[in-house]
Design a protein around this motif. Structure first.
Motif, mmCIF file in Angstrom:
data_model
loop_
_atom_site.group_PDB
_atom_site.id
_atom_site.type_symbol
_atom_site.label_atom_id
_atom_site.label_comp_id
_atom_site.label_asym_id
_atom_site.label_seq_id
_atom_site.Cartn_x
_atom_site.Cartn_y
_atom_site.Cartn_z
ATOM 1 N N ILE A 541 0.836 -1.205 0.000
ATOM 2 C CA ILE A 541 0.000 0.000 0.000
ATOM 3 C C ILE A 541 0.872 1.258 0.000
ATOM 4 O O ILE A 541 0.605 2.230 -0.718
ATOM 5 N N GLU A 542 1.930 1.213 0.786
ATOM 6 C CA GLU A 542 2.865 2.356 0.865
ATOM 7 C C GLU A 542 3.511 2.636 -0.494
ATOM 8 O O GLU A 542 3.621 3.794 -0.917
ATOM 9 N N MET A 543 3.931 1.590 -1.193
ATOM 10 C CA MET A 543 4.577 1.765 -2.501
ATOM 11 C C MET A 543 3.597 2.335 -3.535
ATOM 12 O O MET A 543 3.988 3.132 -4.391
ATOM 13 N N ILE A 544 2.331 1.926 -3.432
ATOM 14 C CA ILE A 544 1.337 2.485 -4.348
ATOM 15 C C ILE A 544 1.087 3.959 -4.032
ATOM 16 O O ILE A 544 1.026 4.810 -4.925
ATOM 17 N N GLU A 545 0.956 4.275 -2.742
ATOM 18 C CA GLU A 545 0.723 5.662 -2.312
ATOM 19 C C GLU A 545 1.860 6.578 -2.738
ATOM 20 O O GLU A 545 1.646 7.720 -3.153
ATOM 21 N N ASP A 546 3.098 6.105 -2.632
ATOM 22 C CA ASP A 546 4.274 6.923 -2.948
ATOM 23 C C ASP A 546 4.643 6.883 -4.428
ATOM 24 O O ASP A 546 5.718 7.377 -4.816
ATOM 25 N N ASN A 547 3.774 6.277 -5.233
ATOM 26 C CA ASN A 547 3.999 6.162 -6.693
ATOM 27 C C ASN A 547 5.272 5.395 -7.036
ATOM 28 O O ASN A 547 5.854 5.581 -8.104
ATOM 29 N N LYS A 548 5.711 4.552 -6.109
ATOM 30 C CA LYS A 548 6.851 3.687 -6.408
ATOM 31 C C LYS A 548 6.405 2.431 -7.149
ATOM 32 O O LYS A 548 7.227 1.697 -7.695
ATOM 33 N N LEU A 549 5.094 2.212 -7.146
ATOM 34 C CA LEU A 549 4.513 1.081 -7.841
ATOM 35 C C LEU A 549 3.241 1.565 -8.531
ATOM 36 O O LEU A 549 2.254 1.889 -7.868
ATOM 37 N N SER A 550 3.309 1.648 -9.867
ATOM 38 C CA SER A 550 2.185 2.193 -10.620
ATOM 39 C C SER A 550 1.319 1.055 -11.148
ATOM 40 O O SER A 550 1.578 0.467 -12.200
ATOM 41 N N ILE A 551 0.284 0.729 -10.374
ATOM 42 C CA ILE A 551 -0.639 -0.338 -10.768
ATOM 43 C C ILE A 551 -2.071 0.109 -10.500
ATOM 44 O O ILE A 551 -2.314 1.009 -9.682
#
Length: 586
Positions: A541-551
């Motif tokens: 969730i953190e990676m998605i929030e920080d745009n480190k994971l664009s899915i």
């Protein structure tokens, strides 16, 4: 929709819907349509060991071992409207070639009757087609496959189908029905034998090759390359700087008396049309030809117009009669494959010359995909590699072949082959080795996949699974899909990536959370194996929030994830500032 019941209702209300009209009917037609719309019940198993070899690891070619009807259903998920050329050489139903309709019926006559809205007697007759070699059985076999093939073709794509006299008339009827009469490109006649058989009153020396396209407005056959034979009459008899030319008469058969004239050129030579002929060109045009050195005056006083090879279009229109001199013959094709695999390994394959012509006629883009779902000896794959070798193209092929068992009395069995697909794959491998020596810059490998049915005991376990009951997962529902050297995760992931439209050769990216790795492809993340924890979910969730994971999609295999973890994932996704869809695949 129960069509028969609807018609009965109309009859009760004295509404007549029975009108004569032209249509194709055969036992099994409606079942074929029904069958083509069913979901596949197999999984796609990549051969990890084969696909990891140096020549295959980056290959974009594909070889699928399995029933072609099932393979076509899988391919539709990722390759719908993307195939530029399809070539098939289906069973001919000669009565001697061993064809029988063997598609599996997973329904009883009662269930089939209910699902299709037909009476039980007709359903029973359809099921009884299994094991038959009648016209209806052959048509039922082909119709569903051609329906799916039509959906795979690109708008400017075409299919070529080889057939003999036993079913050629029926093949045209079902192709007219599926592709539309207006999308018939040609019925090519291949003169495939150069000798006459003396043991019968008629010796068949040809086969038909029907060509249908997806959309006639978007498809046009390419020109065939000019041959030395066609160019042999072009010579430079007078060292003309414009290059080789051939003489063209100045007169023609048609015309009228008013068009007759006589002309004397500056060199003193006079010309007029012979008796019974008329000038092909005007007097003014002949004067211009003379000034431009485009006339040839021979020793006998004759005059011809020069037709330059440089002015002739680069290619010739394809005719419907294909001579064995141009595209090979059956005897030569047998010798061709014997040189690769040995004598008697595979009988009567199609030849490289024939397939090369078909691909050249229909495929202009050198990056196109060519499909053959009756692959046999894999001539189509060989032809694709040969063409790429010649022009450094990047055409890709998809071969599909049923693992049909080879009888013990056959030469191929004695040489160690057990199924037909083994012969095709060995041919590709050997042809690829030779092509690599001649041009190492092309794709001469292939990715290998097998279609596998899920075992019934696994299906039973999946049906019994209660996602809310367990707090600790004991059973491993992933490794149930392990086949030989391929892990269950690789099987599930490959099947899902194709289902989601990413294709069979795409490579997912591994993304590490805390202690768990997920697979990411474009905008989708996949969670398949056991072991993901709350900490991993928070990291995701953190990676998605920080745009480190664009899915925008997370696809999970609930059998591997504890219920409370799935619930936690759902709640956290709701809090995201971006839209992310959670897909649970049971």
């Amino acid at each position: 929709f129960k069509l028969d019941s609807f018609k009965e209702m109309l009859k009760l209300n004295e509404i007549n819907v029975e009108k004569e009209g032209y249509e194709l009917k055969f036992l099994g037609k409606n079942y074929s349509k029904f069958q083509s719309g069913l979901e596949t019940e197999t999984v796609i198993v990549p051969d990890i060991e084969h696909n990891s070899k140096e020549e295959n690891i980056n290959s974009e070619n594909m070889y699928i071992v399995g029933d072609n009807l099932d393979a076509l259903r899988h391919l539709l998920k990722s390759y719908s409207n993307k195939i530029k050329c399809i070539y098939i050489d289906p069973p001919y139903n000669t009565g001697k070639d061993g064809f029988v309709y063997n598609d599996s019926f997973s329904f009883t006559s009662e269930i089939l009757s209910e699902k299709m809205g037909i009476d039980e007697e007709e359903a029973k007759r359809i099921i009884e087609l299994k094991g038959k070699s009648s016209h209806s059985a052959w048509l039922t076999f082909m119709y569903s496959r051609l329906l799916l093939a039509q959906s795979l073709l690109s708008n400017d794509g075409a299919i070529f189908i080889s057939i003999d006299e036993n079913e050629q008339a029926n093949l045209k009827l079902i192709c007219d029905d599926i592709f539309g009469e207006g999308n018939l490109v040609a019925d090519f006649i291949w003169n495939n034998k150069y000798t006459v058989s003396n043991d019968t009153d008629v010796s068949y020396q040809h086969e038909n090759i029907y060509c249908y396209c997806k959309n006639r407005n978007d498809f046009i056959l390419s020109l065939l390359p000019r041959t030395e034979k066609q160019n042999k009459d072009y010579k430079n008899r007078d060292n003309d700087p414009k290059g080789p030319w051939k003489p063209t008469p100045l007169h023609a058969r048609s015309g009228n008396e008013k068009s007759l004239y006589e002309i004397t050129f500056d060199n003193g030579i006079t010309w007029k049309a012979p008796t019974g002929r008329y000038p092909r060109y005007s007097k003014e045009n002949l004067q211009n030809f003379y000034k431009n050195n485009e006339l040839y005056f021979n020793k006998n006083g004759g005059v011809d117009k020069k037709t330059y090879l440089s002015e002739v279009r680069d290619g010739v229109t394809c005719g419907t009669l294909w001579s064995y001199e141009d595209v090979g013959h059956s005897h030569g094709n047998n010798e061709e494959i014997s040189e690769i695999l040995g004598k008697g390994i595979f009988n009567d394959p199609k030849g490289i010359e024939l397939l090369t012509r078909i691909i050249n006629l229909s495929v202009k883009d050198k990056t196109s995909i060519i499909l053959d779902f009756f692959s046999g000896s894999a001539t189509t794959a060989h032809a694709v590699m040969e063409l790429n070798k010649e022009d450094n193209g990047n055409r890709k092929y998809i071969m599909v072949q049923l693992p049909e068992e080879i009888k013990e009395d056959k030469v191929a069995y004695k040489e160690g082959y057990r199924t037909i697909d083994e012969i095709g794959r060995e041919r590709i491998r050997r042809a690829g080795e030779k092509i690599k020596e001649e041009n190492p810059n092309i794709d001469y490998g292939f990715k290998l996949f097998r279609l596998k049915e899920v075992e019934q005991n696994m299906i039973d376990k999946i049906i019994e699974f209660d996602p809310e009951a367990p707090t600790l997962l004991v059973k491993d529902y992933v490794e149930a899909f392990k086949y030989e050297n391929t892990s269950g995760k690789d099987t599930i992931l490959t099947t899902w990536l194709n289902e989601d439209g990413y294709g069979l050769i795409v490579k997912s990216k591994k993304v590490k959370l805390i202690n768990y790795e997920i697979d990411v492809c474009n905008n989708s993340a996949y969670i398949i194996e056991q072991g993901i924890t709350s900490e991993d979910i928070m990291k995701l969730i953190e990676m998605i929030e920080d745009n480190k994971l664009s899915i925008n999609r997370i696809v999970i295999y609930p059998y591997s994830i504890q219920f409370n973890i799935i619930h936690e994932l759902k709640n956290n996704i709701k809090q995201l500032h971006v839209d992310v869809e959670l897909i649970e695949r049971y």
